[in-house]
Design a protein around this motif. Structure first.
Motif, PDB file in Angstrom:
ATOM      1  N   PRO A  94       0.675  -1.271   0.156  1.00  0.00           N
ATOM      2  CA  PRO A  94      -0.157  -0.032  -0.153  1.00  0.00           C
ATOM      3  C   PRO A  94       0.883   1.096   0.043  1.00  0.00           C
ATOM      4  N   LEU A  95       0.308   2.504  -0.165  1.00  0.00           N
ATOM      5  CA  LEU A  95       0.733   3.837  -0.099  1.00  0.00           C
ATOM      6  C   LEU A  95       1.318   3.810   1.430  1.00  0.00           C
ATOM      7  N   ALA A  96       2.296   4.505   1.583  1.00  0.00           N
ATOM      8  CA  ALA A  96       2.667   4.491   3.120  1.00  0.00           C
ATOM      9  C   ALA A  96       2.019   5.760   3.793  1.00  0.00           C
ATOM     10  N   SER A  97       1.785   6.584   3.028  1.00  0.00           N
ATOM     11  CA  SER A  97       0.501   7.692   3.492  1.00  0.00           C
ATOM     12  C   SER A  97       0.120   8.478   2.266  1.00  0.00           C
ATOM     13  N   ALA A  98      -1.014   8.875   2.603  1.00  0.00           N
ATOM     14  CA  ALA A  98      -1.758   9.801   1.652  1.00  0.00           C
ATOM     15  C   ALA A  98      -2.567  10.944   2.417  1.00  0.00           C
ATOM     16  N   SER A  99      -2.268  12.351   2.028  1.00  0.00           N
ATOM     17  CA  SER A  99      -2.877  13.290   3.041  1.00  0.00           C
ATOM     18  C   SER A  99      -3.021  14.594   2.053  1.00  0.00           C
ATOM     19  N   VAL A 100      -3.951  15.197   2.423  1.00  0.00           N
ATOM     20  CA  VAL A 100      -4.145  16.613   1.826  1.00  0.00           C
ATOM     21  C   VAL A 100      -3.116  17.514   2.029  1.00  0.00           C
ATOM     22  N   GLY A 101      -2.376  18.541   1.174  1.00  0.00           N
ATOM     23  CA  GLY A 101      -1.525  19.229   1.448  1.00  0.00           C
ATOM     24  C   GLY A 101      -1.244  20.100   0.166  1.00  0.00           C
ATOM     25  N   ASP A 102      -0.406  21.107   0.471  1.00  0.00           N
ATOM     26  CA  ASP A 102       0.005  22.389  -0.530  1.00  0.00           C
ATOM     27  C   ASP A 102       1.377  22.020  -0.752  1.00  0.00           C
ATOM     28  N   ALA A 103       1.649  21.787  -2.111  1.00  0.00           N
ATOM     29  CA  ALA A 103       3.115  22.036  -2.531  1.00  0.00           C
ATOM     30  C   ALA A 103       3.877  23.280  -2.022  1.00  0.00           C
ATOM     31  N   ARG A 104       3.281  24.251  -1.877  1.00  0.00           N
ATOM     32  CA  ARG A 104       4.018  25.430  -1.328  1.00  0.00           C
ATOM     33  C   ARG A 104       4.491  25.348   0.021  1.00  0.00           C
ATOM     34  N   GLN A 105       3.851  24.408   0.904  1.00  0.00           N
ATOM     35  CA  GLN A 105       4.070  24.309   2.287  1.00  0.00           C
ATOM     36  C   GLN A 105       3.999  23.012   2.730  1.00  0.00           C
ATOM     37  N   LEU A 106       4.992  22.256   2.645  1.00  0.00           N
ATOM     38  CA  LEU A 106       4.767  20.857   2.842  1.00  0.00           C
ATOM     39  C   LEU A 106       4.736  20.260   4.390  1.00  0.00           C
ATOM     40  N   ASP A 107       3.812  19.577   4.997  1.00  0.00           N
ATOM     41  CA  ASP A 107       4.001  19.135   6.472  1.00  0.00           C
ATOM     42  C   ASP A 107       4.847  17.880   6.305  1.00  0.00           C
ATOM     43  N   TRP A 108       6.269  18.096   6.131  1.00  0.00           N
ATOM     44  CA  TRP A 108       7.066  17.147   5.935  1.00  0.00           C
ATOM     45  C   TRP A 108       8.539  17.539   6.622  1.00  0.00           C
ATOM     46  N   PRO A 109       9.166  16.657   7.136  1.00  0.00           N
ATOM     47  CA  PRO A 109      10.396  16.908   7.714  1.00  0.00           C
ATOM     48  C   PRO A 109      11.469  17.334   6.627  1.00  0.00           C
ATOM     49  N   ASP A 110      12.613  18.332   7.143  1.00  0.00           N
ATOM     50  CA  ASP A 110      13.677  18.464   6.101  1.00  0.00           C
ATOM     51  C   ASP A 110      14.738  17.200   5.774  1.00  0.00           C
ATOM     52  N   ALA A 111      15.126  17.068   4.831  1.00  0.00           N
ATOM     53  CA  ALA A 111      15.893  16.038   4.275  1.00  0.00           C
ATOM     54  C   ALA A 111      15.382  14.538   4.601  1.00  0.00           C
ATOM     55  N   SER A 112      14.007  14.393   4.340  1.00  0.00           N
ATOM     56  CA  SER A 112      13.573  13.251   4.884  1.00  0.00           C
ATOM     57  C   SER A 112      13.204  12.144   3.685  1.00  0.00           C
ATOM     58  N   VAL A 113      13.267  12.630   2.272  1.00  0.00           N
ATOM     59  CA  VAL A 113      12.928  11.517   1.189  1.00  0.00           C
ATOM     60  C   VAL A 113      13.893  11.577   0.179  1.00  0.00           C
ATOM     61  N   ASP A 114      14.090  10.622  -0.453  1.00  0.00           N
ATOM     62  CA  ASP A 114      14.956  10.363  -1.304  1.00  0.00           C
ATOM     63  C   ASP A 114      14.714  10.830  -2.928  1.00  0.00           C
ATOM     64  N   ALA A 115      13.340  11.072  -3.334  1.00  0.00           N
ATOM     65  CA  ALA A 115      12.840  11.500  -4.570  1.00  0.00           C
ATOM     66  C   ALA A 115      11.664  12.176  -4.282  1.00  0.00           C
ATOM     67  N   ALA A 116      11.555  13.368  -5.020  1.00  0.00           N
ATOM     68  CA  ALA A 116      10.506  14.154  -4.750  1.00  0.00           C
ATOM     69  C   ALA A 116       9.856  14.297  -6.231  1.00  0.00           C
ATOM     70  N   LEU A 117       8.620  14.188  -6.311  1.00  0.00           N
ATOM     71  CA  LEU A 117       7.758  14.057  -7.696  1.00  0.00           C
ATOM     72  C   LEU A 117       6.881  15.502  -7.861  1.00  0.00           C
ATOM     73  N   LEU A 118       7.139  16.293  -8.854  1.00  0.00           N
ATOM     74  CA  LEU A 118       6.340  17.535  -8.850  1.00  0.00           C
ATOM     75  C   LEU A 118       5.471  17.293 -10.318  1.00  0.00           C
ATOM     76  N   LEU A 119       4.595  16.350 -10.571  1.00  0.00           N
ATOM     77  CA  LEU A 119       4.204  16.027 -11.853  1.00  0.00           C
ATOM     78  C   LEU A 119       2.927  16.591 -12.105  1.00  0.00           C
ATOM     79  N   GLY A 120       2.603  17.699 -11.283  1.00  0.00           N
ATOM     80  CA  GLY A 120       1.361  18.404 -11.663  1.00  0.00           C
ATOM     81  C   GLY A 120       1.198  19.770 -11.060  1.00  0.00           C
ATOM     82  N   PRO A 121       1.902  19.887  -9.798  1.00  0.00           N
ATOM     83  CA  PRO A 121       1.641  21.413  -9.183  1.00  0.00           C
ATOM     84  C   PRO A 121       2.369  22.564 -10.198  1.00  0.00           C
ATOM     85  N   LEU A 122       3.317  22.482 -10.851  1.00  0.00           N
ATOM     86  CA  LEU A 122       3.978  23.633 -11.661  1.00  0.00           C
ATOM     87  C   LEU A 122       2.655  23.848 -12.666  1.00  0.00           C
ATOM     88  N   TYR A 123       1.790  22.980 -13.114  1.00  0.00           N
ATOM     89  CA  TYR A 123       0.749  23.473 -13.923  1.00  0.00           C
ATOM     90  C   TYR A 123      -0.070  24.554 -13.575  1.00  0.00           C
TER      91      TYR A 123
END
Length: 273
Positions: A94-123
Motif C-alpha cells: 500500500p501507500l505509506a501515507s496519503a494526505s491533503v496538502g499544499d506543494a508550497r508548504q509541505l508538512d514534511w521534515p527536512d531532508a527526509s525523502v530520496d525523491a520528490a515528484l512534482l508531476l502536476g503542481p507547476l501546471y
C-alpha cells in the motif's frame, strides 16, 4: 486545510469532473513516457518517494507496488480518498501515507525523502513566486543527492492540440491560444473540459531556469511525448509491442534536443539536490 484554500475553484471543479485515472490510461503516451523517464532516474526501491500533487495515485500506487515507500500529497480531498481506496486494493504494497496538502508548504521534515515528484503542481501555480516556493519546498524535504522530477506543460501545447483536433476553427479558441503563447497564462472561460483549466504553460528553458533558481543542480529538461503525441493513432501504436518500441526509440533520440522541446506537450525536468 480545505480544498478551497489551496486551489482556484475553477481548477478544483475541473478535477472533480475529469478523472485523472481515465485520462492517463495504460496506453497514454504521457503515462508511458513518464514511467520510462522515472524508471531511468529514480533511485532503486525501497527509497522514500514523496509524490506531491500526485492526484489519485496514478504513479504513486505502481511505485508502491514496486517496493518504494511512497507518500502522496494532493490539494484535493477527493483525490486522497480515491488514492486510499485504490491503495487498499493492493494490501501487500500500500501507500505509506496519503494526505491533503499544499506543494508550497509541505508538512514534511527536512531532508527526509530520496525523491520528490512534482508531476502536476507547476501546471496550476500560475505565479512564478508560487512555483519557486513549491520547488524550494521540494528541495527542503529532499536528502542531499535526492532527485527531483518536475513536470510542466509546454507553452505551445494548446497551439498544436488546436491544430490537431481542429479547435482552431471553433469560436473562442483563438483568444485562449493567443494568450497562452504570449504570456504562458492559460485561461478557459468556456468551461469546456477538453480545453483544460487555469494553468501556466512553460517555455522549455524557463522550466530549467526555475529549477536552477530553487538551488537544484539541473540534469536535463526532457520532452515527455516529443512530437509523437500528435500522431492520431498513437494509442494503437503503443498497444502494439513492436510499433511501441519504434515510437519510443524515435522520441528517445530527440528527448533533449533544444530545438524540438517545445513540440512536446509535456516537459520533465530532472535535477538533484
Amino acid at each position: 486545510m480545505g480544498d478551497h484554500q489551496q486551489l482556484d475553484p475553477e481548477i478544483a471543479a475541473h478535477y472533480a469532473s475529469v478523472s485523472e485515472q481515465q485520462r492517463l490510461g495504460p496506453w497514454s503516451l504521457e503515462r508511458v513516457r513518464t514511467w520510462e523517464l522515472l524508471g531511468r532516474q529514480l533511485p532503486p526501491p525501497p527509497a522514500v518517494v514523496l509524490d506531491i500533487g500526485g492526484a489519485a495515485g496514478v504513479y504513486a500506487l505502481p511505485l508502491a507496488a514496486q517496493g518504494y515507500e511512497v507518500h502522496l500529497v494532493d490539494p484535493l480531498a477527493l483525490h486522497i480518498r480515491q488514492a486510499l481506496e485504490a491503495s487498499s486494493q493492493q494490501p501487500a504494497t500500500p501507500l505509506a501515507s496519503a494526505s491533503v496538502g499544499d506543494a508550497r508548504q509541505l508538512d514534511w521534515p527536512d531532508a527526509s525523502v530520496d525523491a520528490a515528484l512534482l508531476l502536476g503542481p507547476l501546471y496550476h501555480l500560475t505565479g512564478r513566486g508560487d512555483r519557486l516556493r513549491a520547488l524550494t519546498e521540494a528541495r527542503r524535504v529532499l536528502r542531499p543527492g535526492g532527485v527531483l522530477a518536475a513536470a510542466a506543460i509546454s507553452r505551445f501545447a494548446s497551439t498544436l492540440d488546436g491544430l490537431l483536433r481542429s479547435y482552431v476553427d471553433e469560436p473562442g479558441f483563438e483568444a485562449i491560444v493567443e494568450r497562452d503563447v504570449r504570456e504562458g497564462q492559460h485561461r478557459n472561460p468556456t468551461g469546456r473540459p477538453e480545453w483544460f483549466t487555469t494553468a501556466y504553460f512553460h517555455l522549455p528553458d524557463e522550466l530549467g531556469r526555475e529549477v536552477g533558481e530553487a538551488d537544484f543542480r539541473l540534469d536535463a529538461v526532457f520532452a515527455v511525448e516529443g512530437p509523437a503525441w500528435m500522431l492520431p493513432d498513437i494509442q494503437q501504436r503503443l498497444a502494439d509491442r513492436a510499433r511501441r518500441g519504434r515510437v519510443l526509440a524515435a522520441i528517445r533520440r530527440v528527448e533533449t534536443e533544444p530545438s524540438l522541446l517545445g513540440a512536446s506537450s509535456h516537459l520533465l525536468a530532472i535535477a538533484h539536490r
